[in-house]
Design a protein around this motif. Structure first.
Motif, mmCIF file in Angstrom:
data_model
loop_
_atom_site.group_PDB
_atom_site.id
_atom_site.type_symbol
_atom_site.label_atom_id
_atom_site.label_comp_id
_atom_site.label_asym_id
_atom_site.label_seq_id
_atom_site.Cartn_x
_atom_site.Cartn_y
_atom_site.Cartn_z
ATOM 1 N N GLY A 47 0.792 -1.222 0.000
ATOM 2 C CA GLY A 47 0.000 0.000 0.000
ATOM 3 C C GLY A 47 0.821 1.267 0.000
ATOM 4 N N ASP A 48 2.147 1.146 -0.122
ATOM 5 C CA ASP A 48 3.035 2.311 -0.144
ATOM 6 C C ASP A 48 3.047 2.904 -1.555
ATOM 7 N N THR A 49 2.341 4.019 -1.753
ATOM 8 C CA THR A 49 2.203 4.607 -3.077
ATOM 9 C C THR A 49 3.545 5.107 -3.607
ATOM 10 N N SER A 50 4.361 5.687 -2.744
ATOM 11 C CA SER A 50 5.662 6.187 -3.173
ATOM 12 C C SER A 50 6.545 5.046 -3.675
ATOM 13 N N GLN A 51 6.574 3.944 -2.936
ATOM 14 C CA GLN A 51 7.347 2.786 -3.371
ATOM 15 C C GLN A 51 6.790 2.218 -4.672
ATOM 16 N N ALA A 52 5.466 2.200 -4.788
ATOM 17 C CA ALA A 52 4.841 1.689 -6.014
ATOM 18 C C ALA A 52 5.228 2.547 -7.214
ATOM 19 N N ALA A 53 5.277 3.868 -7.037
ATOM 20 C CA ALA A 53 5.653 4.758 -8.135
ATOM 21 C C ALA A 53 7.078 4.470 -8.597
ATOM 22 N N ARG A 54 7.993 4.254 -7.634
ATOM 23 C CA ARG A 54 9.371 3.939 -8.002
ATOM 24 C C ARG A 54 9.451 2.598 -8.739
ATOM 25 N N MET A 55 8.680 1.625 -8.273
ATOM 26 C CA MET A 55 8.697 0.313 -8.928
ATOM 27 C C MET A 55 8.106 0.389 -10.332
ATOM 28 N N LEU A 56 7.059 1.192 -10.518
ATOM 29 C CA LEU A 56 6.459 1.333 -11.842
ATOM 30 C C LEU A 56 7.433 1.988 -12.818
ATOM 31 N N ALA A 57 8.217 2.950 -12.337
ATOM 32 C CA ALA A 57 9.243 3.548 -13.187
ATOM 33 C C ALA A 57 10.257 2.488 -13.610
ATOM 34 N N LEU A 58 10.635 1.619 -12.661
ATOM 35 C CA LEU A 58 11.559 0.528 -12.979
ATOM 36 C C LEU A 58 10.933 -0.435 -13.971
ATOM 37 N N PHE A 59 9.659 -0.770 -13.777
ATOM 38 C CA PHE A 59 8.953 -1.673 -14.693
ATOM 39 C C PHE A 59 8.960 -1.115 -16.111
ATOM 40 N N GLY A 60 8.635 0.192 -16.238
ATOM 41 C CA GLY A 60 8.561 0.796 -17.568
ATOM 42 C C GLY A 60 9.909 0.844 -18.263
ATOM 43 N N THR A 61 10.940 1.199 -17.506
ATOM 44 C CA THR A 61 12.280 1.251 -18.098
ATOM 45 C C THR A 61 12.751 -0.135 -18.501
ATOM 46 N N ALA A 62 12.483 -1.131 -17.651
ATOM 47 C CA ALA A 62 12.909 -2.498 -17.954
ATOM 48 C C ALA A 62 12.197 -3.028 -19.192
ATOM 49 N N TRP A 63 10.914 -2.708 -19.336
ATOM 50 C CA TRP A 63 10.156 -3.171 -20.510
ATOM 51 C C TRP A 63 10.756 -2.567 -21.782
ATOM 52 N N ALA A 64 11.034 -1.264 -21.753
ATOM 53 C CA ALA A 64 11.621 -0.615 -22.925
ATOM 54 C C ALA A 64 13.016 -1.154 -23.212
ATOM 55 N N LEU A 65 13.771 -1.473 -22.156
ATOM 56 C CA LEU A 65 15.119 -2.010 -22.341
ATOM 57 C C LEU A 65 15.066 -3.368 -23.023
ATOM 58 N N MET A 66 14.091 -4.199 -22.663
ATOM 59 C CA MET A 66 13.939 -5.502 -23.326
ATOM 60 C C MET A 66 13.613 -5.312 -24.809
ATOM 61 N N GLN A 67 12.780 -4.327 -25.121
ATOM 62 C CA GLN A 67 12.491 -4.018 -26.517
ATOM 63 C C GLN A 67 13.771 -3.635 -27.258
ATOM 64 N N PHE A 68 14.574 -2.806 -26.616
ATOM 65 C CA PHE A 68 15.816 -2.340 -27.221
ATOM 66 C C PHE A 68 16.778 -3.502 -27.472
ATOM 67 N N LEU A 69 16.892 -4.410 -26.531
ATOM 68 C CA LEU A 69 17.862 -5.493 -26.629
ATOM 69 C C LEU A 69 17.426 -6.615 -27.560
ATOM 70 N N PHE A 70 16.135 -6.943 -27.563
ATOM 71 C CA PHE A 70 15.702 -8.152 -28.251
ATOM 72 C C PHE A 70 15.082 -7.920 -29.621
ATOM 73 N N SER A 71 14.686 -6.697 -29.938
ATOM 74 C CA SER A 71 14.122 -6.448 -31.267
ATOM 75 C C SER A 71 15.111 -6.799 -32.384
ATOM 76 N N PRO A 72 16.402 -6.413 -32.284
ATOM 77 C CA PRO A 72 17.341 -6.807 -33.344
ATOM 78 C C PRO A 72 17.513 -8.320 -33.452
ATOM 79 N N LEU A 73 17.497 -9.012 -32.311
ATOM 80 C CA LEU A 73 17.658 -10.469 -32.338
ATOM 81 C C LEU A 73 16.492 -11.131 -33.059
ATOM 82 N N LEU A 74 15.267 -10.723 -32.727
ATOM 83 C CA LEU A 74 14.104 -11.316 -33.400
ATOM 84 C C LEU A 74 14.101 -10.962 -34.878
ATOM 85 N N GLY A 75 14.497 -9.721 -35.206
ATOM 86 C CA GLY A 75 14.566 -9.344 -36.609
ATOM 87 C C GLY A 75 15.569 -10.186 -37.373
ATOM 88 N N MET A 76 16.744 -10.420 -36.782
ATOM 89 C CA MET A 76 17.764 -11.215 -37.451
ATOM 90 C C MET A 76 17.341 -12.675 -37.567
#
Length: 420
Positions: A47-76
């Motif tokens: 129920g800690d909203t501040s902690q949840a906000a920090r975790m959501l920022a991490l979730f969003g960055t990690a999701w975009a990072l996976m896109q960055f890393l794996f899109s070239p692999l799937l394309g190749m």
């Protein structure tokens, strides 16, 4: 010709419909999760909203990072083994991943699920390569417009459906998204032919090209391709302002509540569908890819300037059609870029483009949210300036327009070129 390649209008039409549905379901699933993921993360955070906000920022960055890393692999991989297996395995993986997130017992498992989601959703690159395989160069921009329309449909419907389902059970959107993805996988098994003949596939896997840096080297193979890639980066970085700052901006500037913001986002999505699904095809047919690209950037520059300076909702609604016409850029840019690589490198090109988008997804949230936070914070040395992130976005698009004017004038109809 490879026997698995589409050989008639009927199979091609069903295949392109499947690609459209795949994009819709991918984006729909992401959109359905938007309203409920913060609540799940908050619950797992005690129920800690501040902690949840920090975790959501991490979730969003990690999701975009996976896109960055794996899109070239799937394309190749799609250049080597064909588009069909990569697309189908991604659809299957996405469906199973939603099941994992629906069952996640804690925050760690939910985070793992988001990482896998970023990997499996990287099939946008392969879907783009399928369009390049299945359409002649003169019609590719229209094909990419269909993909753009799929994005629009998913983002319009997804959050609304996710909100309704989440009101019943926060995990229900994950189950519905899983069912849709798995049903699409089964549909693809029946209707999706291979689009890349064996004779046009790469002879072997070159792992040095499977990483983002190696994939991005392809964009240096031709001066116009390099310039267009720079414009593509600036455009998608500018676009991050909508995904990361718009809700906060509209609430702060106009005093809109969740319902009003929701209607505004729906209007943006509907206008995007109209532009991507219909106007792109007509604009490219009548004007050509280069003028369409330049018009998209020009409309975007003016529209963003209007939104940045809008002090009333009226100016916001006046700027909306111009902002929507910015969507003319993406399909026409991709159409021009595909002309500079051979058939065996279309997947690699789309993977490189997806990596560019991944980079902007990593940089954009901090760039625009921190800009917004800085300029609305009270400071006796400067005035409050809530439109600052949109002015920044406007400047990025304007710079992209100036670059595009220069690099695309060098050749009106560039021939495709294969890169060693």
């Amino acid at each position: 010709m490879d026997s698995t390649a589409p050989t008639s209008t009927g199979p091609k039409r069903h295949a392109l419909i499947f690609i459209f549905i795949t994009v819709v379901i991918d984006v729909l699933g992401l959109g359905m999760v938007i309203p409920v993921l913060p609540k799940l993360v908050e619950a797992f955070s005690g129920g800690d909203t501040s902690q949840a906000a920090r975790m959501l920022a991490l979730f969003g960055t990690a999701w975009a990072l996976m896109q960055f890393l794996f899109s070239p692999l799937l394309g190749m991989l799609s250049d080597r083994f064909g588009r069909r297996p990569v697309i189908l395995v991604s659809c299957l993986g996405l469906g199973l991943d939603y099941v994992l997130m629906a069952l996640a017992p804690n925050l760690s498992w939910l985070f793992v699920g988001r990482l896998i989601s970023g990997i499996t959703a990287a099939n946008f690159a392969t879907a783009g390569a399928y369009i390049a395989d299945s359409t002649p160069p003169s019609k590719r921009a229209a094909g990419y417009g269909v993909i753009g329309a799929g994005f629009g449909v998913g983002f319009v419907i997804g959050p609304a459906v996710g909100g309704l389902l989440g009101a019943v059970d926060p995990r229900l959107p994950f189950w519905v998204a899983a069912a849709l993805a798995l049903a699409n996988f089964a549909y693809g098994l029946l209707v999706l032919p291979e689009s890349l003949p064996r004779a046009q596939r790469t002879a072997k896997l070159v792992w040095s090209r499977a990483n983002p840096i190696g994939a991005l080297k392809l964009l240096r193979s031709h001066s116009e391709l390099t310039g267009l890639a720079a414009v593509y980066f600036l455009f998608h970085l500018a676009h991050q302002v909508f995904m990361n700052t718009f809700v906060l901006y509209a609430s702060y500037r106009f005093g809109w509540d969740i319902r009003q913001v929701g209607w505004a986002l729906t209007a943006v999505g509907v206008c995007g569908i109209v532009v991507q699904g219909g106007l792109v095809r007509q604009a490219v047919k009548r004007l050509g890819e280069r003028p369409t690209l330049l018009l998209g950037l020009s409309f975007g520059t003016v529209g963003l300037a209007l939104w940045a300076s809008a002090t009333t909702p009226t100016l916001f609604w006046i700027g909306l059609p111009l902002i929507s016409l910015m969507g003319l850029f993406g399909p026409s840019a991709q159409g021009l870029m595909t002309r500079h690589v051979g058939a065996s490198e279309q997947g690699r090109l789309q993977g490189a483009n997806a990596s560019i988008m991944g980079i902007t997804g990593v940089v954009g949230p901090s760039l625009f949210n921190l800009t917004f936070a800085y300029f609305i914070a009270p400071n006796p040395l400067r005035a409050v300036w809530p439109g600052a992130p949109f002015w920044l976005s406007c400047c990025l698009v304007l710079v992209g327009l100036l670059i595009a004017l220069q690099v695309t004038r060098r050749s009106a109809a560039p021939a495709r070129r294969s890169v060693a």
